[in-house]
Scaffold this active site. Structure first.
Site, PDB file in Angstrom:
ATOM      1  N   HIS A 277       0.839  -1.203   0.000  1.00  0.00           N
ATOM      2  CA  HIS A 277       0.000   0.000   0.000  1.00  0.00           C
ATOM      3  C   HIS A 277       0.879   1.261   0.000  1.00  0.00           C
ATOM      4  CE1 HIS A 277      -3.192   2.814   1.346  1.00  0.00           C
ATOM      5  NE2 HIS A 277      -2.185   3.343   2.021  1.00  0.00           N
ATOM      6  N   GLU A 278       1.883   1.265   0.879  1.00  0.00           N
ATOM      7  CA  GLU A 278       2.774   2.434   0.950  1.00  0.00           C
ATOM      8  C   GLU A 278       3.518   2.644  -0.372  1.00  0.00           C
ATOM      9  OE1 GLU A 278       2.823   4.574   3.383  1.00  0.00           O
ATOM     10  OE2 GLU A 278       1.469   3.413   4.646  1.00  0.00           O
ATOM     11  N   GLU A 355      -5.680   7.229  -1.036  1.00  0.00           N
ATOM     12  CA  GLU A 355      -5.711   5.992  -0.248  1.00  0.00           C
ATOM     13  C   GLU A 355      -6.369   4.864  -1.044  1.00  0.00           C
ATOM     14  OE1 GLU A 355      -4.032   5.493   2.423  1.00  0.00           O
ATOM     15  OE2 GLU A 355      -3.462   7.603   2.379  1.00  0.00           O
ATOM     16  N   ASP A 359      -4.586   1.455  -2.225  1.00  0.00           N
ATOM     17  CA  ASP A 359      -5.172   0.146  -1.902  1.00  0.00           C
ATOM     18  C   ASP A 359      -5.321  -0.699  -3.167  1.00  0.00           C
ATOM     19  OD1 ASP A 359      -5.303   0.517   0.794  1.00  0.00           O
ATOM     20  OD2 ASP A 359      -7.437   1.014   0.867  1.00  0.00           O
TER      21      ASP A 359
HETATM   22 ZN   LIG Z   1      -1.926   5.315   2.556  1.00  0.00          ZN
END
Ligand SMILES: [Zn+2]
Length: 415
Positions: A277-278, A355, A359
């Site tokens: 995710h990062e 975000e 994801d």
């Molecule tokens: Zn994030």
């Protein structure tokens, strides 16, 4: 007092009322949902953990309300009540150069505000975090951290302010453009410096030793085409039981940091998913886009300050008697947060969009179910609420509510 004083007071009152109203909505919403674990999380999060998250969030929100009121009061004391005038005449009585007078005025205003707000930080750490079992800091550690922060504030703040005031005084009509560029370069330099020089002053960073996890992460890097200087574990448990992971630095100083508390609670698949995710934030260019936007905002802010500095009503309206570069810069820094409150929702909107994108990227590199498992664990262990007020959340939270995010991940799993 002039028309600008009323405009300032109106915006201060509006932004304070808005924040307090949202806080109250958040508290009411959480208390209404305190007795029932949301259906998505049944069997994954126990009622006791859900209630702990509710009580913890409510306690923190009360503190946020107090903090909003206090910073509003400090702002009025410094401006309309004449605080800056008193400080400036005090500093001027020492007969130092004009540049150093400006630096001292600004630093003392920041340091005094910090000390007035310190009791809230102490209460937060030793009452609230303590009560919910998160605080691991001791009084000695806390004092050491405070002194270190103060020293850094002086070492970093003084040359920055000195440089800015020099540019304001010496660079003529387009000073604001040079000041903006100087600030942007300074910010990039600090971002580069933080992982290797500043963060290690507060914590110990050790290269990740777990060979199984390490090779998993190396493979993930290869799949994503990402290179970094290293994967580190930080002794976050020295101060707090909260777990997290983050990317830091730019250029050749990029690092991935896991809190030791996170490594303890997540298994290798889950850590890989969090990291994917990062990495998504890098791959989708969120990090570089955010840097471009904040650099542009810095330039715009200095352009506005360039105009305000020439308007007597700006100083008069904020209760400042002496018109000079330092008071212009100080006033601008003090009042900007009041006016920028109203663009918060837009910033949060973009952050949440990022975000979702990260994801989506993570679920192509690792299984969405691992990220879901990791999120559930992180929510439980950090006692983050699963039932935030939707309006509060869309205003303040950079991340979508847990339920919304997990539904999105599940929909990715199906495609
Ligand atoms: Zn994030």
């Amino acid at each position: 007092m002039n028309e600008f004083s009323y405009l300032f007071l109106f915006f201060l009152a509006a932004s304070t009322t808005l924040k307090l109203w949202l806080n109250q909505r958040q508290i009411n919403h959480i208390l209404r949902h305190r007795d029932q674990v949301p259906s998505d999380f049944e069997g994954k999060i126990e009622l006791s953990a859900h209630q702990k998250a509710a009580d913890y969030t409510v306690a923190k929100t009360h503190i946020a309300t107090l903090s909003t009121l206090l910073s509003g009061a400090i702002l009025v004391i410094l401006t309309l009540a004449g605080g800056i005038n008193i400080l400036l005449s005090l500093v001027q009585s020492y007969d130092i150069s004009e540049l150093w007078t400006g630096v001292t005025l600004m630093m003392s205003a920041f340091i005094i505000s910090h000390f007035i707000e310190l009791p809230i930080e102490i209460y937060q750490t030793f009452k609230i975090e303590q009560k919910f079992g998160f605080n691991r800091s001791t009084a000695g550690q806390f004092i050491k951290d405070q002194l270190l922060q103060l020293a850094l504030m002086l070492i970093i703040g003084c040359p920055l302010i000195y440089g800015l005031l020099w540019v304001m005084g010496e660079m003529g009509y387009y000073w604001w453009l040079y000041a903006g560029i100087f600030t942007v370069i300074f910010t990039f330099f600090m971002t580069w410096l933080v992982p290797t020089v500043i963060a290690p002053l507060f914590n110990t960073f050790t290269p990740l030793e777990d060979q199984h996890l390490k090779s998993k992460i190396q493979h993930l890097f290869e799949r994503c085409g990402f290179n970094s200087k290293g994967i580190y574990v930080m002794d976050g448990s020295r101060r707090s039981g909260h777990g997290n992971a983050y990317f830091t630095g730019i250029g050749n100083n990029k690092r991935i940091v896991f809190y030791d508390t996170l490594i303890e609670s997540l298994n290798a698949d889950e850590v890989e998913a969090v990291l994917a995710h990062e990495l998504g934030h890098f791959k989708c260019k969120h990090v570089s886009r955010q840097m471009v936007v904040s650099s542009l905002m810095t330039l715009i802010a200095f352009a506005i300050l360039g105009w305000l500095k020439q308007q007597n009503w700006f100083f008069e309206g904020l209760g400042v008697e002496q018109i000079n570069d330092a008071s212009a810069l100080l006033l601008f820094l003090l009042i900007t947060p009041i006016f920028s409150t109203f663009i918060h929702p837009m910033a949060s909107y973009y952050q949440r969009k990022f975000e979702f994108e990260a994801d989506a990227f993570a679920s192509t590199m690792s299984k969405p179910e691992y990220l879901i498992q990791a999120l559930v664990k992180l929510y439980r262990e950090n006692a983050s609420t699963l039932t935030p007020d939707p309006l509060y959340s869309s205003f303040h939270h950079s991340h979508p509510p847990a339920g919304v995010r997990i539904d999105h991940l599940k929909s990715l799993d199906k495609c």
